[in-house]
Design a protein around this motif. Structure first.
Motif, short mmCIF file in Angstrom:
data_model
loop_
_atom_site.label_atom_id
_atom_site.label_comp_id
_atom_site.label_asym_id
_atom_site.label_seq_id
_atom_site.Cartn_x
_atom_site.Cartn_y
_atom_site.Cartn_z
N SER A 48 14.05 9.13 12.20
CA SER A 48 13.98 9.87 13.46
C SER A 48 14.40 11.31 13.24
O SER A 48 13.76 12.24 13.74
CB SER A 48 14.89 9.20 14.49
OG SER A 48 15.01 9.97 15.65
N ALA A 49 15.48 11.50 12.47
CA ALA A 49 15.96 12.85 12.15
C ALA A 49 14.94 13.63 11.34
O ALA A 49 14.69 14.82 11.61
CB ALA A 49 17.28 12.77 11.39
N LYS A 50 14.33 12.98 10.37
CA LYS A 50 13.40 13.71 9.50
C LYS A 50 12.13 14.10 10.23
O LYS A 50 11.61 15.20 10.03
CB LYS A 50 13.06 12.86 8.27
CG LYS A 50 12.44 13.68 7.16
CD LYS A 50 13.44 14.70 6.62
CE LYS A 50 12.79 15.88 5.94
NZ LYS A 50 12.14 16.86 6.79
N LEU A 51 11.62 13.22 11.08
CA LEU A 51 10.42 13.60 11.83
C LEU A 51 10.76 14.68 12.85
O LEU A 51 9.97 15.59 13.09
CB LEU A 51 9.80 12.40 12.52
CG LEU A 51 8.39 12.66 13.09
CD1 LEU A 51 7.41 12.99 11.96
CD2 LEU A 51 7.89 11.48 13.90
N SER A 52 11.94 14.60 13.44
CA SER A 52 12.40 15.64 14.36
C SER A 52 12.45 16.99 13.64
O SER A 52 11.99 18.01 14.17
CB SER A 52 13.78 15.29 14.91
OG SER A 52 14.29 16.34 15.71
N ASP A 53 12.99 17.00 12.44
CA ASP A 53 13.10 18.22 11.66
C ASP A 53 11.72 18.78 11.31
O ASP A 53 11.48 19.99 11.41
CB ASP A 53 13.90 17.94 10.39
CG ASP A 53 13.95 19.13 9.46
OD1 ASP A 53 14.29 20.23 9.92
OD2 ASP A 53 13.64 18.97 8.26
N ARG A 97 4.83 27.97 13.75
CA ARG A 97 3.50 28.36 14.23
C ARG A 97 3.53 28.93 15.64
O ARG A 97 2.87 29.94 15.95
CB ARG A 97 2.56 27.13 14.20
CG ARG A 97 1.17 27.40 14.81
CD ARG A 97 0.47 28.53 14.06
NE ARG A 97 -0.80 28.87 14.71
CZ ARG A 97 -0.95 29.77 15.68
NH1 ARG A 97 0.12 30.44 16.14
NH2 ARG A 97 -2.13 30.03 16.18
N PHE A 98 4.32 28.34 16.53
CA PHE A 98 4.23 28.71 17.94
C PHE A 98 5.51 29.34 18.50
O PHE A 98 5.51 29.77 19.66
CB PHE A 98 3.88 27.48 18.78
CG PHE A 98 2.54 26.88 18.44
CD1 PHE A 98 1.37 27.52 18.82
CD2 PHE A 98 2.46 25.70 17.74
CE1 PHE A 98 0.13 26.98 18.50
CE2 PHE A 98 1.22 25.15 17.41
CZ PHE A 98 0.06 25.79 17.78
N GLY A 99 6.57 29.40 17.71
CA GLY A 99 7.81 29.99 18.20
C GLY A 99 7.66 31.47 18.48
O GLY A 99 7.31 32.25 17.60
N LYS A 100 7.89 31.88 19.71
CA LYS A 100 7.73 33.29 20.10
C LYS A 100 8.96 34.12 19.73
O LYS A 100 8.85 35.28 19.36
CB LYS A 100 7.45 33.38 21.60
CG LYS A 100 6.11 32.75 21.99
CD LYS A 100 5.88 32.85 23.50
CE LYS A 100 4.55 32.22 23.87
NZ LYS A 100 4.31 32.25 25.35
N ILE A 152 11.99 21.95 21.28
CA ILE A 152 11.30 20.98 22.14
C ILE A 152 10.45 20.04 21.27
O ILE A 152 10.42 18.82 21.51
CB ILE A 152 10.43 21.71 23.17
CG1 ILE A 152 11.31 22.48 24.15
CG2 ILE A 152 9.53 20.71 23.91
CD1 ILE A 152 10.54 23.37 25.10
N ALA A 153 9.79 20.60 20.27
CA ALA A 153 8.99 19.78 19.37
C ALA A 153 9.87 18.79 18.61
O ALA A 153 9.48 17.64 18.38
CB ALA A 153 8.22 20.67 18.39
N GLY A 154 11.06 19.22 18.20
CA GLY A 154 11.99 18.33 17.51
C GLY A 154 12.42 17.17 18.38
O GLY A 154 12.55 16.03 17.92
N LEU A 155 12.61 17.45 19.66
CA LEU A 155 12.94 16.40 20.63
C LEU A 155 11.81 15.37 20.68
O LEU A 155 12.06 14.15 20.69
CB LEU A 155 13.15 17.03 22.00
CG LEU A 155 13.83 16.20 23.09
CD1 LEU A 155 15.30 16.02 22.78
CD2 LEU A 155 13.66 16.87 24.44
N LEU A 156 10.58 15.87 20.69
CA LEU A 156 9.42 14.99 20.73
C LEU A 156 9.32 14.16 19.45
O LEU A 156 9.03 12.95 19.49
CB LEU A 156 8.15 15.82 20.92
CG LEU A 156 6.82 15.04 20.95
CD1 LEU A 156 6.79 14.07 22.12
CD2 LEU A 156 5.65 16.01 21.01
N GLY A 157 9.57 14.79 18.30
CA GLY A 157 9.48 14.09 17.03
C GLY A 157 10.47 12.94 16.95
O GLY A 157 10.15 11.84 16.51
#
Length: 247
Positions: free
Chosen positions: A127-132, A141-144, A169-174
Motif C-alpha cells: 500500500s505504501a509503495k503504490l501510494s509513493d 506530471r501534474f503538480g502545479k 491526492i494521487a498518493g491517497l488514491l494509490g
C-alpha cells in the motif's frame, strides 16, 4: 488465505510456475531482462510461502505502478525527471519495493500462528509503495506547485523530498486502491484492518519524502531503492503496531 508450508513439492511447483510465466511474459514492457529474472525469484518465494493471492497482489502492484509511470512519460522525460529505461523496473526496483513484503511472507512460514499479523505488514508495505509511486509520478506530471516537505519552500518537480497537492491526492488514491485489492484477495480481512493498512501506507509515503529531503542527497549509499525499502518497512511497522494495539 492459507499459509503454505516448506514442502519440497510446493517450492518446486512455485519455481516452475513462475519461470514459465516469466518466459511467457518477459516481452511485456514492465521490467528489464534482469528485472524479470529477479521477479521470478520473488514470485517463487511468494507463491511458495503465502500462495496465489499474495502472488497476484504483487502483480497488481507491478501493473498499476508501471501504468501510472507511463502517464505523461514523454513530458516527464523532456524535463529530465522521468524514470530511467522507459519506466521499466530493474532488480534494484524489484527488491526495493518488495523486500519487506517478501520477508514477512517468508516469516509466516516459520510462525504460522502470526499469519494475520505478518499479512497486515505485507499489505501495508505494498500500500505504501503504490501510494509513493502514484504520488511521485502524478506529482511530477501534474503538480502545479511543488514544495520541499521539510521547509515547504518551492522546489522543482522531481526534487528528493518534494511534495505537491496533486501528488498527495494521487498518493491517497494509490494507498486506497492497493488496500482494496488486498482486502478483496483476502490478504487482510475487516474494515478496521483495511483502514490501518490504508493509513499506514499513506503515512509512510510522507515519511519517505521526509527521509529523501533530509538524508538522501547527503549520504552516497542512500539510494532511492534503499529509501523505498525503508519506507515499506516503516509502513509495516506502523500497521503492525496499530493492529496489535487497536484490533
Amino acid at each position: 488465505m492459507g499459509n503454505l508450508s516448506f514442502v519440497g513439492g510446493t517450492w518446486v511447483n512455485a519455481f516452475l510456475i513462475n519461470f514459465l510465466l516469466i518466459f511467457l511474459g518477459q516481452r511485456l514492457p514492465f521490467l528489464t531482462k534482469k528485472g524479470w529474472i529477479h521477479a521470478g525469484v520473488l514470485g517463487t518465494l511468494l507463491l511458495g510461502s503465502i500462495g496465489w493471492n499474495g502472488w497476484i497482489s504483487v502483480c497488481v502492484y507491478l501493473l498499476l505502478g508501471t501504468l501510472v509511470t507511463k502517464i505523461g512519460y514523454k513530458n516527464k522525460a523532456s524535463r529530465g525527471i522521468a524514470e530511467a529505461r522507459g519506466g521499466k523496473r530493474g532488480p534494484e526496483n524489484v527488491w526495493g519495493s518488495a523486500a519487506t513484503g517478501c520477508s514477512l511472507a517468508l516469516l509466516s512460514c516459520f510462525w504460522p500462528n502470526f499469519l494475520n499479523l505478518f499479512m497486515v505488514g505485507f499489505a501495508s508495505s505494498f500500500s505504501a509503495k503504490l501510494s509513493d509511486t502514484f504520488s511521485s509520478e502524478i506529482g511530477k506530471r501534474f503538480g502545479k506547485r511543488t514544495f520541499l516537505i521539510t521547509t515547504l519552500k518551492p522546489v522543482s518537480p522531481g526534487t528528493e523530498g518534494a511534495i505537491s497537492i496533486e501528488g498527495s491526492i494521487a498518493g491517497l488514491l494509490g494507498s486506497f486502491i492497493m488496500t482494496v485489492f488486498m482486502l478483496n484477495l483476502s490478504i487482510i480481512s475487516g474494515l478496521s484492518v483495511a483502514f490501518i493498512v490504508f493509513l499506514s501506507g499513506y503515512l509512510a509515503t510522507f515519511l519517505e519524502s521526509y527521509i529523501g529531503a533530509m538524508v538522501q542527497n547527503k549520504i552516497n549509499w542512500m539510494t532511492n531503492e534503499l529509501v523505498n525499502s525503508i519506507q515499506t518497512s516503516i509502513a509495516a511497522i506502523i500497521s503492525i503496531f496499530l493492529y496489535l494495539n487497536f484490533v
